[in-house]
Design a protein around this motif. Sequence first.
Motif, PDB file in Angstrom:
ATOM      1  N   ARG A 136       0.874  -1.189   0.000  1.00 13.33           N
ATOM      2  CA  ARG A 136       0.000   0.000   0.000  1.00 13.33           C
ATOM      3  C   ARG A 136       0.903   1.230   0.000  1.00 13.33           C
ATOM      4  N   ALA A 137       0.303   2.395  -0.239  1.00 20.08           N
ATOM      5  CA  ALA A 137       1.085   3.637  -0.152  1.00 20.08           C
ATOM      6  C   ALA A 137       1.525   3.837   1.301  1.00 20.08           C
ATOM      7  N   GLU A 138       2.627   4.502   1.510  1.00 19.34           N
ATOM      8  CA  GLU A 138       3.124   4.841   2.845  1.00 19.34           C
ATOM      9  C   GLU A 138       3.300   3.623   3.745  1.00 19.34           C
ATOM     10  N   MET A 139       3.894   2.585   3.205  1.00 17.10           N
ATOM     11  CA  MET A 139       4.150   1.394   4.031  1.00 17.10           C
ATOM     12  C   MET A 139       5.167   1.705   5.127  1.00 17.10           C
ATOM     13  N   ILE A 193       9.454  -4.812   5.194  1.00 17.24           N
ATOM     14  CA  ILE A 193      10.299  -5.962   5.526  1.00 17.24           C
ATOM     15  C   ILE A 193       9.527  -7.273   5.370  1.00 17.24           C
ATOM     16  N   ILE A 194       8.293  -7.306   5.826  1.00 20.58           N
ATOM     17  CA  ILE A 194       7.502  -8.543   5.710  1.00 20.58           C
ATOM     18  C   ILE A 194       7.134  -8.804   4.251  1.00 20.58           C
ATOM     19  N   TYR A 195       6.797  -7.735   3.529  1.00 17.84           N
ATOM     20  CA  TYR A 195       6.483  -7.881   2.105  1.00 17.84           C
ATOM     21  C   TYR A 195       7.662  -8.530   1.378  1.00 17.84           C
ATOM     22  N   LEU A 196       8.868  -8.019   1.637  1.00 17.84           N
ATOM     23  CA  LEU A 196      10.043  -8.538   0.942  1.00 17.84           C
ATOM     24  C   LEU A 196      10.476  -9.903   1.464  1.00 17.84           C
ATOM     25  N   ALA A 197      10.415 -10.073   2.784  1.00 17.32           N
ATOM     26  CA  ALA A 197      10.850 -11.363   3.360  1.00 17.32           C
ATOM     27  C   ALA A 197      10.010 -12.511   2.802  1.00 17.32           C
ATOM     28  N   ASP A 198       8.746 -12.235   2.546  1.00 20.78           N
ATOM     29  CA  ASP A 198       7.852 -13.246   1.978  1.00 20.78           C
ATOM     30  C   ASP A 198       8.362 -13.699   0.596  1.00 20.78           C
ATOM     31  N   LEU A 199       8.941 -12.764  -0.143  1.00 21.21           N
ATOM     32  CA  LEU A 199       9.448 -13.086  -1.485  1.00 21.21           C
ATOM     33  C   LEU A 199      10.866 -13.635  -1.461  1.00 21.21           C
ATOM     34  N   ALA A 209      14.371  -2.209  -3.851  1.00 16.64           N
ATOM     35  CA  ALA A 209      13.961  -3.626  -3.851  1.00 16.64           C
ATOM     36  C   ALA A 209      12.438  -3.725  -3.922  1.00 16.64           C
ATOM     37  N   MET A 210      11.757  -2.847  -3.192  1.00 14.50           N
ATOM     38  CA  MET A 210      10.289  -2.846  -3.217  1.00 14.50           C
ATOM     39  C   MET A 210       9.780  -2.527  -4.626  1.00 14.50           C
ATOM     40  N   TYR A 225       3.858   5.596  -4.942  1.00 12.43           N
ATOM     41  CA  TYR A 225       4.362   6.288  -3.754  1.00 12.43           C
ATOM     42  C   TYR A 225       5.880   6.144  -3.652  1.00 12.43           C
ATOM     43  N   LEU A 226       6.361   4.908  -3.825  1.00 10.48           N
ATOM     44  CA  LEU A 226       7.797   4.646  -3.691  1.00 10.48           C
ATOM     45  C   LEU A 226       8.589   5.350  -4.792  1.00 10.48           C
ATOM     46  N   LEU A 227       8.043   5.374  -5.999  1.00 10.54           N
ATOM     47  CA  LEU A 227       8.741   6.050  -7.099  1.00 10.54           C
ATOM     48  C   LEU A 227       8.883   7.540  -6.806  1.00 10.54           C
TER      49      LEU A 227
END
Length: 190
Positions: A114-117, A123-129, A154-155, A183-185
């Motif tokens: 989501r925006a503004e993570m 960390i959980i989003y990436l660790a899952d991958l 990385a995100m 958001y990240l961009l």
Amino acid sequence: MNSGEVKQRLSELLTQKRVEHSKRVAECAVKLAKIYNCDEKKAYIAGMVHDAAKCLNLEQVYEYVDKYEIYLDPIEDGNRALSHSVVGASIVRYEFGIEDEDIINSVKYHTTGRAEMSLLEKIIYLADLLEDGRVIPHIEELRELAYSGQLDKAMIESFNQTLTFVIANDNLIHPRSVEARNYLLREIDK
Ligand SMILES: [Fe+2]
Ligand SMILES: [Fe+2]
């Protein structure tokens, strides 16, 4: 619930394979937490519980939806790949007794982002991958970015890959993923 009880309940909710994945996600999350100065204990717990609803069938999903008055949007509804994160957040809150909103949100947004993570959510989003058992294309590039201090890059890269995959398979895109990436961009551009 204490951590032993949470592990016991997880072993009832999940297949052994999914429990093993969750342990690897927790370990990867701790590794990332060390790099990015996040609370390692929270990272471990969130990693362990992130897929709490992953092995429910559709009937069980709707039992939880009724029981905890969970709102599934039209894209999540009927899509277990997406709804398990939203339902999992309620299981974590109401059944595991976890009150930490950051942990709950890390579970809730681990599939779409989501925006503004928060840092923990990323960390959980990436660790899952990135957990050691994963075999996905371009994973080494993602690991290289994530483990070298380039969390947002990385995100973005992982959203690029996921969205490309979703499009290639004619699947619906969840707007939260688009918002997360936009958001990240913008953040990285500043
Ligand atoms: Fe998941
Ligand atoms: Fe997972």
